[in-house]
Every structure is written in C-alpha cells, then in structure tokens.
Design a protein around this motif. Sequence first.
Motif, PDB file in Angstrom:
ATOM      1  N   LEU A 129       0.834  -1.202   0.000  1.00  0.00           N
ATOM      2  CA  LEU A 129       0.000   0.000   0.000  1.00  0.00           C
ATOM      3  C   LEU A 129       0.866   1.249   0.000  1.00  0.00           C
ATOM      4  N   ASN A 130       0.569   2.175  -0.901  1.00  0.00           N
ATOM      5  CA  ASN A 130       1.446   3.309  -1.176  1.00  0.00           C
ATOM      6  C   ASN A 130       1.084   4.586  -0.424  1.00  0.00           C
ATOM      7  N   ILE A 131       2.129   5.355  -0.113  1.00  0.00           N
ATOM      8  CA  ILE A 131       1.982   6.746   0.295  1.00  0.00           C
ATOM      9  C   ILE A 131       2.916   7.591  -0.563  1.00  0.00           C
ATOM     10  N   GLY A 132       2.561   8.861  -0.752  1.00  0.00           N
ATOM     11  CA  GLY A 132       3.403   9.794  -1.490  1.00  0.00           C
ATOM     12  C   GLY A 132       3.750  10.977  -0.608  1.00  0.00           C
ATOM     13  N   PRO A 133       4.899  10.953   0.059  1.00  0.00           N
ATOM     14  CA  PRO A 133       5.283  12.072   0.930  1.00  0.00           C
ATOM     15  C   PRO A 133       5.458  13.378   0.153  1.00  0.00           C
ATOM     16  N   LYS A 134       5.335  14.478   0.871  1.00  0.00           N
ATOM     17  CA  LYS A 134       5.527  15.797   0.286  1.00  0.00           C
ATOM     18  C   LYS A 134       7.018  16.101   0.146  1.00  0.00           C
ATOM     19  N   ALA A 135       7.319  17.172  -0.566  1.00  0.00           N
ATOM     20  CA  ALA A 135       8.714  17.545  -0.803  1.00  0.00           C
ATOM     21  C   ALA A 135       9.433  17.962   0.469  1.00  0.00           C
ATOM     22  N   ASP A 136       8.689  18.366   1.504  1.00  0.00           N
ATOM     23  CA  ASP A 136       9.337  18.774   2.757  1.00  0.00           C
ATOM     24  C   ASP A 136       9.628  17.592   3.678  1.00  0.00           C
ATOM     25  N   GLY A 137       9.231  16.378   3.260  1.00  0.00           N
ATOM     26  CA  GLY A 137       9.502  15.192   4.062  1.00  0.00           C
ATOM     27  C   GLY A 137       8.370  14.775   4.969  1.00  0.00           C
ATOM     28  N   THR A 138       7.234  15.452   4.890  1.00  0.00           N
ATOM     29  CA  THR A 138       6.075  15.063   5.692  1.00  0.00           C
ATOM     30  C   THR A 138       5.147  14.166   4.876  1.00  0.00           C
ATOM     31  N   ILE A 139       4.344  13.391   5.587  1.00  0.00           N
ATOM     32  CA  ILE A 139       3.389  12.484   4.954  1.00  0.00           C
ATOM     33  C   ILE A 139       2.007  13.120   5.027  1.00  0.00           C
ATOM     34  N   PRO A 140       1.270  13.167   3.917  1.00  0.00           N
ATOM     35  CA  PRO A 140      -0.062  13.788   3.933  1.00  0.00           C
ATOM     36  C   PRO A 140      -0.941  13.206   5.033  1.00  0.00           C
ATOM     37  N   GLU A 141      -1.665  14.060   5.707  1.00  0.00           N
ATOM     38  CA  GLU A 141      -2.464  13.639   6.854  1.00  0.00           C
ATOM     39  C   GLU A 141      -3.500  12.575   6.507  1.00  0.00           C
ATOM     40  N   PRO A 142      -4.176  12.638   5.341  1.00  0.00           N
ATOM     41  CA  PRO A 142      -5.114  11.554   5.024  1.00  0.00           C
ATOM     42  C   PRO A 142      -4.447  10.179   4.988  1.00  0.00           C
ATOM     43  N   SER A 143      -3.186  10.117   4.546  1.00  0.00           N
ATOM     44  CA  SER A 143      -2.462   8.846   4.554  1.00  0.00           C
ATOM     45  C   SER A 143      -2.174   8.406   5.985  1.00  0.00           C
ATOM     46  N   VAL A 144      -1.735   9.338   6.811  1.00  0.00           N
ATOM     47  CA  VAL A 144      -1.425   9.020   8.210  1.00  0.00           C
ATOM     48  C   VAL A 144      -2.660   8.478   8.914  1.00  0.00           C
ATOM     49  N   THR A 145      -3.789   9.156   8.725  1.00  0.00           N
ATOM     50  CA  THR A 145      -5.031   8.738   9.379  1.00  0.00           C
ATOM     51  C   THR A 145      -5.422   7.324   8.978  1.00  0.00           C
ATOM     52  N   ARG A 146      -5.364   7.030   7.689  1.00  0.00           N
ATOM     53  CA  ARG A 146      -5.774   5.707   7.214  1.00  0.00           C
ATOM     54  C   ARG A 146      -4.820   4.612   7.681  1.00  0.00           C
ATOM     55  N   LEU A 147      -3.537   4.906   7.703  1.00  0.00           N
ATOM     56  CA  LEU A 147      -2.581   3.907   8.181  1.00  0.00           C
ATOM     57  C   LEU A 147      -2.819   3.583   9.652  1.00  0.00           C
ATOM     58  N   LYS A 148      -3.074   4.592  10.450  1.00  0.00           N
ATOM     59  CA  LYS A 148      -3.316   4.356  11.874  1.00  0.00           C
ATOM     60  C   LYS A 148      -4.610   3.573  12.089  1.00  0.00           C
ATOM     61  N   GLU A 149      -5.629   3.878  11.305  1.00  0.00           N
ATOM     62  CA  GLU A 149      -6.902   3.168  11.454  1.00  0.00           C
ATOM     63  C   GLU A 149      -6.782   1.718  10.996  1.00  0.00           C
ATOM     64  N   MET A 150      -6.020   1.479   9.938  1.00  0.00           N
ATOM     65  CA  MET A 150      -5.783   0.095   9.519  1.00  0.00           C
ATOM     66  C   MET A 150      -5.013  -0.662  10.599  1.00  0.00           C
ATOM     67  N   GLY A 151      -4.054   0.017  11.213  1.00  0.00           N
ATOM     68  CA  GLY A 151      -3.292  -0.603  12.287  1.00  0.00           C
ATOM     69  C   GLY A 151      -4.152  -0.957  13.478  1.00  0.00           C
ATOM     70  N   ALA A 152      -5.137  -0.099  13.792  1.00  0.00           N
ATOM     71  CA  ALA A 152      -6.038  -0.389  14.906  1.00  0.00           C
ATOM     72  C   ALA A 152      -6.858  -1.646  14.619  1.00  0.00           C
TER      73      ALA A 152
END
Length: 448
Positions: A329-352
């Motif tokens: 499952l893919n994520i596309g980080p931003k140029a500043d090195g941060t991960i878009p919040e919608p990706s973070v939210t979904r990854l955490k919810e899948m982990g739960a």
Amino acid sequence: MTTNTYQIRTIVAGLCACLVAAASAEPANLNQEAQAKRDARIQSWQDAKFGLFIHWGLYSIPAGVWTGKDGNHAEQNAGSYAEHIQMRRKIPNVEYAKFADEFNPVKFNADAWVKLAKQAGMRHIVITAKHQDGFAMYDSKVSDFNIVDATPFKRDPMKELATASRKQGLGFGFYYSQARDHRHPLANWNKYGNTWDFPKRSKEDFITYLNEKAKPQIKELLTGYGDVKVMWFDVPYNMPVEECREIAQMVRKFQPDCVFNSRLGGEVWDYRTLGDNEVSKKLLSEPWETCMTMNDSWGYHKLDHNWKSTETLVRHLVDIVSKGGHLLLNIGPKADGTIPEPSVTRLKEMGAWLKINGEAIYGTKASPCGIPNWGRVTTKENGDNTTLYLHVFDWAKDRQIQLPVSNKMLSCSLLADSSRSLQTQSSTQGLKVSLTGDAPDAICSVIK
C-alpha cells in the motif's frame, strides 16, 4: 473503534484443499540454489501479507502541477500519476534538474516514517531509490544526479530508513526503475522513453545504459544498505531476457534472502506483481501481489483528494489475503519530508483493526471455501486442526452464513472475546453460523 471477531475451528481430515503457492517462475538452475531455500524466502514474504510502498522524489516538488496546469488533464491521456509529470509534460532535463536545487526535505524523519508503518501493521517498507526520472534518492557513486550531490539536503534518506527499519524490526527494500531512465541519453529504447531530449536508441544502446548505470546502481543498493528484503523492479518493456537473468543473478549473489518481483521482466521472478491497483478476481496458485494507491497518484499530488476510505482499504487487504496475495500500500510524501495527513489517518486506522484482527491476516493461507458473498475466508493449519477465519463484510441480525465444510466443529467464538460464542449448525449443505446482535465491527467482523 469497537472490533470483535469470532472463531471457528474444525478437525481437518480433508477440509477443502488450500492452494499451494508455486515456488517461482525463476529457472531451477538460476544460481544453483536449493528449492527449499527459494521456498523459504518466498514463504517469509507471503506470510508478511502487508507492506508500505513509498513514492518520493523530485516530482514531489511540482506535485502534479507544471506551469500552472494540472499535469493530469484528460487531454494528456496519461492517467493521474504525479511522478510521471516529466514524461507527460515533456519537461527537458535541463529544466527538470532545477527541482534538485529546491529539494530540501528538512522535515524528513526516518524513525517517524518507520514507526508509522509499524503502527499500521506493515511488515516491510519498499521505497523508490530511482524512479523513471533517473534521479537517485540515495548517495550514488554511479551518477551525481542524486540527493546527496545535487540537492541542498546532502543526506541519504535510504541509509536512514534502512537503519530505522532494522532498529524497529521491519524489513526494508527498494523500488528501482531499470527499464526507463529519462536522464540517460542511451535509455530511450523502451515505450514512454525520453523522446523530447534524445533520439530513439537501439537495443545495443539500451544495453550500454544498463551496463553503465542501471546494473551498477542496483549493485550499490544490494551491497550498501544491509539486508535488503525486497527488490521491486518496474516497467519490464523490452527488457532483454539475458539482461534480466544477469540482474537476477546479482540479487541472488549479494542478497540471497531477498525476493524480487515480476516487473524485472524475462519471466524471472519470485512473485508476480499485478497491474497497478489490480486485485485478482480469483484465487491464484502463484505468489502474487497488488500494489495500491490510497488516492489516484503514487507520488504526492496536491490536487488529488480522491482518497479511498479506511473501510475500502481494510476490505481490499482482506480480499487480497483471502486469495493468497500480498498488499503493498502506497503513500506519497511531500517535498518537505512530511506524509499527507489523510495517509497518516488511514494507516493508523488500519493498524487499529489489525491490532485485534492480525491473527486472521498474518501467516494465513488462501480461502479453502471459495469467495463467499458475505465476505472472505482465510485459514491456518496446526497439525490435524484447521482454523478458519470468516471475515464478514455484510453482517445482518438473525442471519445465517454458510460454509461448504462438513468437518467436526471444536469451537466458534470471538477472537477478541473467546467467552462470547456463536451458534453453529451442520447439515448436508455444510456449516451454518448464526449472526446475532449488531455487527461487532463496522468495517469487517472476523469470526474465528
């Protein structure tokens, strides 16, 4: 999120035959390794079930937009992949290289990225070491068009991620575009090559590119970053078979426990990667994988807000695993090195969800009962006993779900609460399980 699962155990003696994964399409004499060693390598990857794909590079700066226009306009007829913006917009290399002057991802934190992947329940990470733009996201000595020599960042994020992955117990691997390279003047032999900077090249020219850049860089990745669990090759268009075999030999020589995918080409592979976002409609007998985006683009796209829901992603994972597959499952980080919040939210919810239901995913085998209309089935064998995990998508009160099995039942209870049992009934049509009360989990309720 309230998540509960049920449990069904049967005494096996001939349940339905589970699919036995094919060892590999790799020729038996490749590197003369024993069949048992190949099987163990592939089985370890299959048991993991779930990995993180990361597309990150210079293309994260334009983020799908060039000269004020969306690089994914329908008239471009080129899909919606932000990482392909150079090809779609035919950006000259001299212009594209200017992105390197800007690339300074000061917010990048390897430990945080790996921690997020682990929290999501993923077992390994695969990241773009070199995409089709030819830019190396590591300290390459083969080409100075790399993140250390060509950007103000001056750090090797691949080295940092490899170290963080080992420290946190995750496997680590690389994506490498071997057949496309818009930067190298001799690589324009394949489909979708750099036709705006270079003339069409011959097969001999292309092999020169492979020898001058691709193979030396692959060797750098295989020898400079510790254990590499996955080499994820891409776009095998026109890859000469003999070159594929040579690259495969390199993987075997330098990383004997590393698996690699079918996009190397030449029918030399450990497991098959289906098309982008493609999910098999049936159970497959060979090791296979779906690579999937969370929205429509692999690289970060500032205009792409078409996010899949957590429910959709979890059910895709369950569906793929129930058919013997693996999800990257893919994520596309931003140029500043941060991960878009919608990706973070979904990854955490899948982990739960996986924190409670992971037993029904990791190390399981494909469904021995086909593809039911109420959900999916995974299974584990332990001696003479078989455990079935029933992943119920369509839960309804006072409903019975049916399985085509006739074995003796030992237990049927919640995975999260073994004291809560469900009624079962055997008949000539198979086993019926009664669903009572509300759905234990709104996304996917698993019965064990």
